[in-house]
Scaffold this active site. Structure first.
Site: not given
Length: 945
Positions: A11, A13, A151, A156
């Site tokens: 994941d 960000e 998030h 995540d």
């Protein structure tokens, strides 16, 4: 892929979504899985060497100070490449994470990762077919996976890894026949997601497990066996055969499960006493929110209803149908001490036709979404006992695929067909016959009131939210028949039946000089005739009736036909209508004969041949599915003398190119629901009409007139007050500076609404419902809120954009700080108790659009009778809707909430003052600017805790 494969669940960000515009990774998270276990987790902040938008910092809780000390991506890239090499890349929305990561690698001079990939969104859509949402946070909640820091990449990635393992486990528990079907269909899925299904199928094939006892195999499809059904009624220890007439008896019955409400008991007694009398009469009961209306009518009827003399309850939505069966019925069973045999009744098209679905599996489908839906349904069939397609929670069912696999009704079934004994609709019909309580929706009841085979002879009837029945009857009668659409479908069909079309000609599928070849020629001949007949009708409409030029902002013109002109039209075109009926019947009969012949020999044809047939079938199905609209037109305007309560209009759309022809559509609408309502009610025992908002300014005159009741007809009425303490539970605010649609251009108005909503919603954690009068305003405001960044902070659900009404309702119920943008259909028929809804914003007063055809003609009709249409129709209707809108807010004694109206007319006009007086007298009302309203709202919540 095998047991030893390492899955890298990743994941990211990022500062935004577009790497080409300078967005960068700010956090990398990864969890490695091998042999069904998480073997390692990695988390790393990344300095993007650029500012991180405040919204992203707020969303991810990753601060600029935190990133300033982190390494840059160029320094991390070699380590990440080494970590991920040789793995299978897994992500929740892989087509974002993997391309973004590769873009960053290429930016710093590293080669992009060439890895097989699996998308857990698509995997979940198939393995969890009934999930209302596939967002990561919703799936973790559904599967009870702890998710502490959404998030954030490390959190995540870890929960996505746990999700992947749970999906893998569920996949392995599917029967082998289903896994093999999934493997065969998976080629079109994202990246190598389809290969994962094949790997699991091969692994489970080696284990050769027996089929679970609750499943059966039919035509290589695994189906869940229906549960053993017993329609015998077994009384419990607290069963009493007679209705509790005395107050003390009712208290003993209700008290263990319900709080005593005197108004609810009064409702029960009124219904009971009515049917104990020698001459029962229709009842009109306004039962305010919080009174316990549903049990208020179900309990007295439970002592009267039997499988031979059923109770039919009609609600405004299919969602409320489900609530009665899943919430009210179990409570009723506890109260009366016996089993209640109840079933749902709705259109056959809500159910899957197993034969047609199995046929779809044998036809070639190159469309990825069709294959995904087929896979989803295959898994669902191992779970469902109803076959109700609504269980799939899809955004839309209006596709050629669903048009082909939806049920056509019991008459479409062949007893010798393989799935006849397993057919979902047959099972449901049997249960309906044995049921004593049938729950349907207004729309279905309005069209099938005379279906005595389902309802039985003169059943009891309750119309819940009765005011909406009027609106639904009018909406059902608001139909259209597009002549130009039929012309298009016939032309497309001819492309496949025309012998001159060598590439797409269907003739090569059938033996020459065979009955099938003759059927194909007859289909071609009648499609040609159909096109000519439609052209003749369009020519007549153009020459017989002068159509006005369209207004500057419209592409079409419209012309209302008065009753004499309707008679002129149907008389002059009588031959054309006769020809249409013959042509449609011939096309349908020979098309069905061809399809049946072909279905028996699918294995003889190539994929290309079947693809041509499938394309042809889609076009003909669209035509045949629309025949119902034409038959309705024929029934209302040809078979009988045109009725004055129906308005007929011609709509002509001007062509964009000089070489194109105008497009014609016939639209008709019911001007008054009263006569049709009385026809519906005549099939039942005297009706009980109920709802929370039936009166206008304390009387029922408007509703009685709309329901078709005359002064001479008996009708007992009663108003029962709400037990809620609105002074403590709610606030009603009116925006003094609300935007005026009359004084602003559409885009200016939508921008002003969005700005005021941002003032009210940003940083406000309470779930909010925003109600609009038009789809256009809803859409424009939705996109404006998204551009302002609100969707980064909170989930915004929009009716018709992010999902159907049913889907977004279920997603909203799962939310914690979601915002739901909806039209007036959400004014009634939805129940969001306690924290599920704490803020309602009404953008405009809920008046009908004054320029709509039905509104214009209806108002003209009232004016001709010397009646003021605004006072008699528009204002009462809007007042009821305002009361309904407020009724969404407070549903239980524990609810707290704020209602805000942005329409300044509620303050500045006399009718606005009148509408305000219709609200509960104890409800505190205050006018202020939107900025002050936000402050007062925050203060209300501060004092409520």
């Amino acid at each position: 892929m095998n047991q030893e494969t390492i899955y890298a669940v990743v994941d990211l960000e990022t500062t935004g979504t577009n790497i080409k515009e300078g967005d960068r990774i700010i956090q990398f998270g990864c969890a490695l899985i091998q042999n069904g276990k998480i073997i390692q987790t990695i988390s790393q902040d990344v300095n993007p060497l650029r500012d991180v938008p405040t919204k992203i910092q707020h969303l991810t809780h990753i601060t600029a100070d935190q990133l300033e000390l982190a390494p840059i991506f160029e320094d991390l890239a070699p380590t990440l490449v080494e970590l991920l090499s040789g793995t299978v890349f897994v992500a929740h929305n892989i087509n974002f994470d993997l391309p973004f990561l590769n873009g960053e690698l290429e930016r710093v001079g590293q080669p992009p990762l060439d890895l097989p990939g699996i998308d857990t969104v698509e995997l979940a859509q198939i393995v969890l077919p009934e999930a209302p949402s596939y967002r990561l946070q919703d799936l973790t909640q559904l599967l009870a996976i702890e998710h502490d820091n959404p998030h954030q990449a490390d959190s995540d990635a870890l929960v996505t890894a746990k999700l992947f393992l749970k999906l893998m486990a569920r996949l392995k528990n599917l029967p082998l026949v289903t896994l093999e079907r999934l493997s065969a269909l998976g080629a079109g899925l994202l990246r190598q997601t389809g290969d994962f299904f094949t790997a699991v199928a091969e692994q489970m094939h080696a284990q050769s497990r027996p089929l679970p006892n609750d499943l059966l195999i039919r035509e290589n499809i695994a189906l869940r066996k229906p549960a053993e059904e017993s329609f015998e009624i077994y009384p419990g220890s607290n069963f009493a055969a007679d209705y509790p007439v005395e107050e003390a008896d009712k208290k003993r019955l209700l008290k263990p499960h319900l709080k005593w409400r005197k108004a609810q008991a009064a409702m029960m007694d009124m219904i009971h006493d009515n049917f104990e009398s020698e001459a029962p009469e229709p009842l009109l009961i306004e039962a305010a929110t919080g009174l316990g209306k549903t049990i208020g009518y179900l309990l007295p009827y439970s002592y009267r209803m039997t499988p031979e003399h059923k109770l039919v309850v009609a609600t405004s939505t299919t969602l409320l149908q489900d609530q009665i069966l899943t919430q009210a019925r179990p409570l009723l069973e506890k109260l009366v001490g016996r089993q209640i045999n109840a079933e749902i009744v709705k259109s056959p098209r809500h159910y899957l036709d197993l034969h047609r679905f199995e046929l779809s599996l044998r036809l070639p489908h190159k469309n990825r979404m069709v294959r995904l839906l087929q896979m989803k349904i295959l898994v669902w069939l191992t779970q469902t006992t109803t076959g109700d397609l609504d269980e799939l929670n899809l955004t839309s069912y209006q596709t050629p695929f669903f048009n082909n696999v939806q049920h056509r009704g019991l008459t479409s079934l062949q007893p010798q067909a393989p799935f006849y004994q397993d057919d979902f609709l047959r099972r449901l019909h049997k249960r309906q016959q044995q049921a004593e309580l049938l729950v349907t929706n207004h729309a279905y009841l309005a069209e099938h009131a005379n279906d005595h085979q389902t309802w039985g002879a003169r059943p009891y009837l309750v119309l819940d939210e009765a005011q909406n029945m009027i609106f639904n009857v009018q909406k059902i009668a608001q139909q259209d028949w597009s002549l130009s659409r039929w012309q298009l479908w016939s032309q497309k069909g001819l492309q496949y039946t025309d012998p001159e079309q060598a590439n797409n000609n269907l003739a090569r599928l059938f033996p020459k000089k065979s009955p099938q070849a003759r059927s194909l020629r007859l289909v071609h001949k009648n499609l040609t005739k159909l096109g000519r007949t439609i052209s003749d009708l369009e020519t007549y409409l153009t020459t017989a009736f002068e159509l006005p030029q369209p207004e500057a902002h419209q592409a079409f013109s419209e012309r209302y036909l008065n009753p004499d002109e309707v008679v002129q039209f149907v008389t002059a075109c009588h031959n054309q209508f006769d020809q249409l009926n013959r042509q449609l019947l011939t096309i349908q009969d020979h098309f069905l004969a061809l399809r049946y012949w072909l279905e028996q020999r699918l294995e003889q044809y190539t994929e290309g041949d079947l693809g041509i047939w499938q394309s042809f079938e889609n076009e003909i199905n669209l035509l045949l599915a629309d025949v119902e609209a034409y038959q309705r037109f024929e029934q209302l305007f040809i078979a009988t003398k045109p009725q004055e309560q129906h308005a007929l209009m011609i709509q002509m759309t001007q062509p964009k190119q000089p070489s194109q022809l105008p497009q014609f559509k016939l639209q008709w609408q019911l001007l008054s629901a009263g006569p049709q309502m009385q026809q519906i009610l005549a099939h039942f025992e005297p009706v009980t009409l109920t709802g929370a908002t039936l009166a206008v300014n304390g009387h029922f005159d408007y509703l009685k007139r709309e329901l078709g009741f005359t002064e001479a007809q008996p009708l007992a009425t009663k108003k029962l007050r709400s037990p809620f303490r609105f002074k403590q539970q709610a606030r009603f605010f009116i925006a003094e500076d609300g935007p005026s649609q009359k004084n602003l251009a559409p885009n200016e108005y939508h921008h002003a609404v969005a700005e005021q909503l941002l003032t009210l919603l940003v940083g406000n954690p309470h779930q909010a419902l925003v109600l609009f009068n038009s789809n256009q305003a809803l859409e424009q405001v939705y996109y404006a809120l998204g551009r302002a960044g609100l969707s980064l902070d909170r989930e915004i659900l929009a009716q018709g954009i992010t999902g159907s009404a049913e889907k977004i309702t279920k997603r909203f119920m799962l939310g914690h700080d979601s915002i739901l943008l909806a039209t007036s259909s959400f004014i009634a028929g939805v129940d969001f108790p306690e924290s599920a809804l704490e803020l309602v914003v009404l953008v405009q007063l809920p008046f009908d659009a004054p320029n709509a055809l039905q509104t214009r003609i209806r108002y003209a009709q009232l004016s001709a009778q010397g009646i003021n249409p605004f006072k008699a129709e528009a204002l009462p209707k809007a007042t009821i809707k305002l009361r309904q809108a407020f009724g969404r807010l407070i549903r239980t004694p524990n609810d707290r909430g704020v209602f805000i109206c942005l329409d300044p007319r509620l303050l500045s006009t006399q009718y606005g003052q009148q509408m305000r007086r219709a609200l509960p007298t104890s409800l505190p009302q205050k006018a202020a600017s939107v900025k002050i309203i936000r402050e007062l709202t925050d203060l209300f919540w501060l004092n409520s805790h």
